[in-house]
Design a protein around this motif. Sequence first.
Motif, PDB file in Angstrom:
ATOM      1  N   ILE A  75       1.257  -0.264  -0.305  1.00 21.41           N
ATOM      2  CA  ILE A  75       0.309  -1.270  -0.775  1.00 21.41           C
ATOM      3  C   ILE A  75      -0.880  -0.609  -1.440  1.00 21.41           C
ATOM      4  O   ILE A  75      -1.194   0.551  -1.185  1.00 21.41           O
ATOM      5  CB  ILE A  75      -0.209  -2.183   0.366  1.00 21.41           C
ATOM      6  N   ILE A  76      -1.542  -1.376  -2.310  1.00 18.37           N
ATOM      7  CA  ILE A  76      -2.845  -1.013  -2.856  1.00 18.37           C
ATOM      8  C   ILE A  76      -3.734  -2.221  -2.598  1.00 18.37           C
ATOM      9  O   ILE A  76      -3.342  -3.356  -2.871  1.00 18.37           O
ATOM     10  CB  ILE A  76      -2.769  -0.686  -4.359  1.00 18.37           C
ATOM     11  N   CYS A  77      -4.897  -1.974  -2.025  1.00 15.04           N
ATOM     12  CA  CYS A  77      -5.797  -3.077  -1.692  1.00 15.04           C
ATOM     13  C   CYS A  77      -7.214  -2.768  -2.155  1.00 15.04           C
ATOM     14  O   CYS A  77      -7.558  -1.616  -2.395  1.00 15.04           O
ATOM     15  CB  CYS A  77      -5.793  -3.340  -0.184  1.00 15.04           C
ATOM     16  N   ASP A  78      -8.012  -3.832  -2.306  1.00 13.76           N
ATOM     17  CA  ASP A  78      -9.443  -3.620  -2.473  1.00 13.76           C
ATOM     18  C   ASP A  78     -10.034  -3.710  -1.073  1.00 13.76           C
ATOM     19  O   ASP A  78      -9.318  -3.586  -0.082  1.00 13.76           O
ATOM     20  CB  ASP A  78     -10.056  -4.594  -3.496  1.00 13.76           C
ATOM     21  N   ARG A  79     -11.309  -3.951  -0.956  1.00  7.05           N
ATOM     22  CA  ARG A  79     -11.926  -3.973   0.370  1.00  7.05           C
ATOM     23  C   ARG A  79     -11.619  -5.240   1.154  1.00  7.05           C
ATOM     24  O   ARG A  79     -11.960  -5.334   2.322  1.00  7.05           O
ATOM     25  CB  ARG A  79     -13.430  -3.800   0.238  1.00  7.05           C
ATOM     26  N   GLU A  80     -10.955  -6.197   0.511  1.00  8.57           N
ATOM     27  CA  GLU A  80     -10.721  -7.462   1.192  1.00  8.57           C
ATOM     28  C   GLU A  80      -9.271  -7.916   1.232  1.00  8.57           C
ATOM     29  O   GLU A  80      -8.868  -8.564   2.180  1.00  8.57           O
ATOM     30  CB  GLU A  80     -11.566  -8.559   0.549  1.00  8.57           C
ATOM     31  N   GLN A  81      -8.494  -7.637   0.188  1.00 10.43           N
ATOM     32  CA  GLN A  81      -7.129  -8.157   0.161  1.00 10.43           C
ATOM     33  C   GLN A  81      -6.170  -7.166  -0.474  1.00 10.43           C
ATOM     34  O   GLN A  81      -6.570  -6.250  -1.180  1.00 10.43           O
ATOM     35  CB  GLN A  81      -7.069  -9.485  -0.579  1.00 10.43           C
ATOM     36  N   ILE A  82      -4.880  -7.408  -0.226  1.00 13.32           N
ATOM     37  CA  ILE A  82      -3.827  -6.573  -0.789  1.00 13.32           C
ATOM     38  C   ILE A  82      -3.583  -7.036  -2.224  1.00 13.32           C
ATOM     39  O   ILE A  82      -3.267  -8.190  -2.466  1.00 13.32           O
ATOM     40  CB  ILE A  82      -2.551  -6.652   0.066  1.00 13.32           C
ATOM     41  N   ILE A  83      -3.784  -6.126  -3.171  1.00 17.06           N
ATOM     42  CA  ILE A  83      -3.673  -6.419  -4.598  1.00 17.06           C
ATOM     43  C   ILE A  83      -2.236  -6.234  -5.083  1.00 17.06           C
ATOM     44  O   ILE A  83      -1.740  -7.005  -5.892  1.00 17.06           O
ATOM     45  CB  ILE A  83      -4.620  -5.508  -5.421  1.00 17.06           C
ATOM     46  N   ALA A  84      -1.567  -5.185  -4.597  1.00 18.76           N
ATOM     47  CA  ALA A  84      -0.208  -4.876  -5.038  1.00 18.76           C
ATOM     48  C   ALA A  84       0.592  -4.352  -3.852  1.00 18.76           C
ATOM     49  O   ALA A  84       0.059  -3.629  -3.014  1.00 18.76           O
ATOM     50  CB  ALA A  84      -0.235  -3.838  -6.159  1.00 18.76           C
ATOM     51  N   ALA A  85       1.865  -4.724  -3.800  1.00 21.18           N
ATOM     52  CA  ALA A  85       2.755  -4.263  -2.735  1.00 21.18           C
ATOM     53  C   ALA A  85       4.147  -4.070  -3.307  1.00 21.18           C
ATOM     54  O   ALA A  85       4.533  -4.731  -4.260  1.00 21.18           O
ATOM     55  CB  ALA A  85       2.799  -5.281  -1.594  1.00 21.18           C
ATOM     56  N   CYS A  86       4.891  -3.158  -2.707  1.00 16.04           N
ATOM     57  CA  CYS A  86       6.272  -2.935  -3.118  1.00 16.04           C
ATOM     58  C   CYS A  86       7.057  -2.472  -1.903  1.00 16.04           C
ATOM     59  O   CYS A  86       6.529  -1.783  -1.038  1.00 16.04           O
ATOM     60  CB  CYS A  86       6.358  -1.884  -4.224  1.00 16.04           C
ATOM     61  N   GLY A  87       8.310  -2.861  -1.861  1.00 21.12           N
ATOM     62  CA  GLY A  87       9.184  -2.483  -0.758  1.00 21.12           C
ATOM     63  C   GLY A  87       9.455  -3.671   0.138  1.00 21.12           C
ATOM     64  O   GLY A  87       9.054  -4.797  -0.153  1.00 21.12           O
ATOM     65  N   ALA A  88      10.139  -3.410   1.237  1.00 18.12           N
ATOM     66  CA  ALA A  88      10.492  -4.470   2.184  1.00 18.12           C
ATOM     67  C   ALA A  88       9.229  -5.164   2.683  1.00 18.12           C
ATOM     68  O   ALA A  88       8.254  -4.520   3.037  1.00 18.12           O
ATOM     69  CB  ALA A  88      11.268  -3.876   3.355  1.00 18.12           C
ATOM     70  N   GLU A 143     -18.364   5.089  -4.393  1.00 20.51           N
ATOM     71  CA  GLU A 143     -18.273   3.793  -3.703  1.00 20.51           C
ATOM     72  C   GLU A 143     -16.850   3.563  -3.196  1.00 20.51           C
ATOM     73  O   GLU A 143     -15.884   3.820  -3.909  1.00 20.51           O
ATOM     74  CB  GLU A 143     -18.644   2.651  -4.655  1.00 20.51           C
ATOM     75  N   LEU A 144     -16.747   3.036  -1.985  1.00 18.66           N
ATOM     76  CA  LEU A 144     -15.456   2.645  -1.446  1.00 18.66           C
ATOM     77  C   LEU A 144     -15.035   1.350  -2.122  1.00 18.66           C
ATOM     78  O   LEU A 144     -15.734   0.343  -2.024  1.00 18.66           O
ATOM     79  CB  LEU A 144     -15.555   2.427   0.067  1.00 18.66           C
ATOM     80  N   VAL A 145     -13.924   1.366  -2.847  1.00 21.68           N
ATOM     81  CA  VAL A 145     -13.477   0.163  -3.562  1.00 21.68           C
ATOM     82  C   VAL A 145     -12.130  -0.353  -3.066  1.00 21.68           C
ATOM     83  O   VAL A 145     -11.737  -1.461  -3.406  1.00 21.68           O
ATOM     84  CB  VAL A 145     -13.432   0.384  -5.092  1.00 21.68           C
ATOM     85  N   GLY A 146     -11.417   0.441  -2.276  1.00 20.53           N
ATOM     86  CA  GLY A 146     -10.117   0.002  -1.801  1.00 20.53           C
ATOM     87  C   GLY A 146      -9.345   1.134  -1.166  1.00 20.53           C
ATOM     88  O   GLY A 146      -9.928   2.130  -0.735  1.00 20.53           O
ATOM     89  N   ALA A 147      -8.015   0.986  -1.133  1.00 19.61           N
ATOM     90  CA  ALA A 147      -7.165   2.002  -0.512  1.00 19.61           C
ATOM     91  C   ALA A 147      -5.744   1.911  -1.032  1.00 19.61           C
ATOM     92  O   ALA A 147      -5.319   0.888  -1.560  1.00 19.61           O
ATOM     93  CB  ALA A 147      -7.159   1.831   1.000  1.00 19.61           C
ATOM     94  N   VAL A 148      -5.030   3.002  -0.834  1.00 19.29           N
ATOM     95  CA  VAL A 148      -3.594   3.077  -1.065  1.00 19.29           C
ATOM     96  C   VAL A 148      -2.981   3.411   0.288  1.00 19.29           C
ATOM     97  O   VAL A 148      -3.489   4.290   0.995  1.00 19.29           O
ATOM     98  CB  VAL A 148      -3.233   4.172  -2.090  1.00 19.29           C
ATOM     99  N   ALA A 149      -1.926   2.701   0.675  1.00 17.00           N
ATOM    100  CA  ALA A 149      -1.316   2.946   1.979  1.00 17.00           C
ATOM    101  C   ALA A 149       0.199   2.952   1.885  1.00 17.00           C
ATOM    102  O   ALA A 149       0.791   2.184   1.131  1.00 17.00           O
ATOM    103  CB  ALA A 149      -1.764   1.888   2.982  1.00 17.00           C
ATOM    104  N   ALA A 150       0.807   3.830   2.672  1.00 14.00           N
ATOM    105  CA  ALA A 150       2.250   3.861   2.873  1.00 14.00           C
ATOM    106  C   ALA A 150       2.500   3.266   4.255  1.00 14.00           C
ATOM    107  O   ALA A 150       1.815   3.614   5.222  1.00 14.00           O
ATOM    108  CB  ALA A 150       2.777   5.291   2.803  1.00 14.00           C
ATOM    109  N   LEU A 151       3.456   2.343   4.325  1.00 14.65           N
ATOM    110  CA  LEU A 151       3.736   1.660   5.591  1.00 14.65           C
ATOM    111  C   LEU A 151       4.975   2.244   6.238  1.00 14.65           C
ATOM    112  O   LEU A 151       5.809   2.849   5.578  1.00 14.65           O
ATOM    113  CB  LEU A 151       3.922   0.161   5.343  1.00 14.65           C
TER     114      LEU A 151
END
Length: 180
Positions: A75-88, A143-151
Motif C-alpha cells: 500500500i501507499i498512504c498519506d497521513r490519513e487514508q490508503i491512496i493505492a493498494a495492490c495484491g490480495a 515533512e511526514l506526508v505518508g508511507a509505503v508498506a508491504a503487508l
Amino acid sequence: MKATGIVRRIDELGRVVIPKEIRRTQHIRQGTPLEIFTTGDGEVIFKKYSPVEELEPLAQRYVQVLSRSLGVPCIICDREQIIAACGAGKKELEGKPISARLEQTLEKRNLYTWSGGEEPPLAPCQGSTRQVGAAAPILAAGELVGAVAALTQDPRQPCPPEQAKAVQVAAGFLARQMEE
C-alpha cells in the motif's frame, strides 16, 4: 455542503480561526496543509491537501510493481487514508482510513518492521485481516506526508530484510517526486 452554524470574523491580519470542533472531526491539526478554493457564489472552501494524492497515478503504478516484485500486498498512504493498494485484499484496503496505530507509528518517522514476538500485529486499516510487515515514512522536504508498506498474511513470520529495504527505496523515490 453542510452548514455548521458557526460564524467567525477575520482579524486585522486576515486570519480566521477554524473552530476546534471542526478541526477535531476533520482531523486538522497544526501544520495540516489546506488548499483554498473559491466559487462564483462567493464561497471560500478549505480542503485538506495531500501531496501523496496528487501523485495517485504514479503511486498506483509503483505499488503494482512493488507488490509483484515482493510477492506480497503493498500500500501507499498519506497521513490519513490508503491512496493505492495492490495484491490480495486490494478492495478492502483502497480508500480506507489508516489505523490509529499505523498513524502513531508513522509519526515516529522511522522504518517499521514486524519482528514477531509479543507486540500485537500492526493493521494497515480498521478491520483489515492483513498486517504491516514493513512501513517506511515518506518524508518530503522534512515533512511526514505518508508511507509505503508491504503487508504480510502470516503474523508468525518476521519481515524479510529485502521487503524493508524495498519500502524504504519506494518511500524515498516518492518523496523525491514530491519535492520536484
